[in-house]
Design a protein around this motif. Sequence first.
Motif, PDB file in Angstrom:
ATOM      1  N   ALA A 181       1.028  -0.995   0.073  1.00 14.82           N
ATOM      2  CA  ALA A 181       0.136   0.073  -0.123  1.00 14.82           C
ATOM      3  C   ALA A 181       0.822   1.297  -0.088  1.00 14.82           C
ATOM      4  O   ALA A 181       0.181   2.444  -0.259  1.00 14.82           O
ATOM      5  N   VAL A 182       2.089   1.256   0.274  1.00 14.71           N
ATOM      6  CA  VAL A 182       3.121   2.263   0.342  1.00 14.71           C
ATOM      7  C   VAL A 182       2.951   2.840  -1.178  1.00 14.71           C
ATOM      8  O   VAL A 182       3.036   2.128  -2.173  1.00 14.71           O
ATOM      9  N   GLY A 183       2.518   4.347  -1.090  1.00 16.99           N
ATOM     10  CA  GLY A 183       2.341   5.077  -2.458  1.00 16.99           C
ATOM     11  C   GLY A 183       0.876   4.884  -3.017  1.00 16.99           C
ATOM     12  O   GLY A 183       0.903   5.841  -4.058  1.00 16.99           O
ATOM     13  N   GLN A 184       0.255   4.335  -2.369  1.00 15.27           N
ATOM     14  CA  GLN A 184      -1.264   4.446  -2.876  1.00 15.27           C
ATOM     15  C   GLN A 184      -1.611   5.626  -2.187  1.00 15.27           C
ATOM     16  O   GLN A 184      -1.507   6.353  -1.200  1.00 15.27           O
ATOM     17  N   PRO A 185      -2.646   6.373  -3.008  1.00 14.98           N
ATOM     18  CA  PRO A 185      -3.557   7.607  -2.654  1.00 14.98           C
ATOM     19  C   PRO A 185      -4.142   7.444  -1.296  1.00 14.98           C
ATOM     20  O   PRO A 185      -4.607   6.422  -0.682  1.00 14.98           O
ATOM     21  N   VAL A 186      -4.114   8.502  -0.565  1.00 10.81           N
ATOM     22  CA  VAL A 186      -4.848   8.898   0.816  1.00 10.81           C
ATOM     23  C   VAL A 186      -5.942   9.491   0.460  1.00 10.81           C
ATOM     24  O   VAL A 186      -6.126  10.510  -0.034  1.00 10.81           O
TER      25      VAL A 186
END
Length: 179
Positions: free
Chosen positions: A26-31
């Motif tokens: 999930a690192v780099g996925q939109p928040v």
Amino acid sequence: MRRFVIAATALAAIGLTGCDKQEAVAVGQPVAQGAHATAQIRTPDGADVGRATATEVAGGLRLTLEVHDLTPGTHGAHVHTVGRCDAPDFASAGGHWNPAGTKHGSMNPQGPHEGDLPNLIVGTGGRGTIGILLPGATMAGLLDTDGSAIVVHAKPDDLMTDPSGNSGARIACGVFTAG
């Protein structure tokens, strides 16, 4: 029956392990409702030559740099510590964004700076793009009290030599603003 319980328990454990791996991906996925900042990039004479966008994502910031009407070739590009782009040399942008106090360059064993980006390759039509995840970077750090800027340099960055990779003169600059 006992074999079934053991097998089911093993499968459940494998399934839970898989969930942990999904979180790492999930690192780099939109928040959701993540903050954004943009910078209009200009030459010393004020010509608009591009735009940079920083977006809050899981684990850091996603930075995109898109340029047009620049000299073809390879150019160093960096996020600098001060949100000022005073012509003619953009020295007002300060040094590279480096909150951890590391050395310059992704190939330097003591680096890189938070603001070190890959080289920007500008094609014969004058266009180039970089897209990168800056792990651990925060919007609060990017937009601190004196802000930050993105700078394009005249020459390629050697990705190693401190403090700026021998990337030459600053030929374009933009100040990040919240958006």
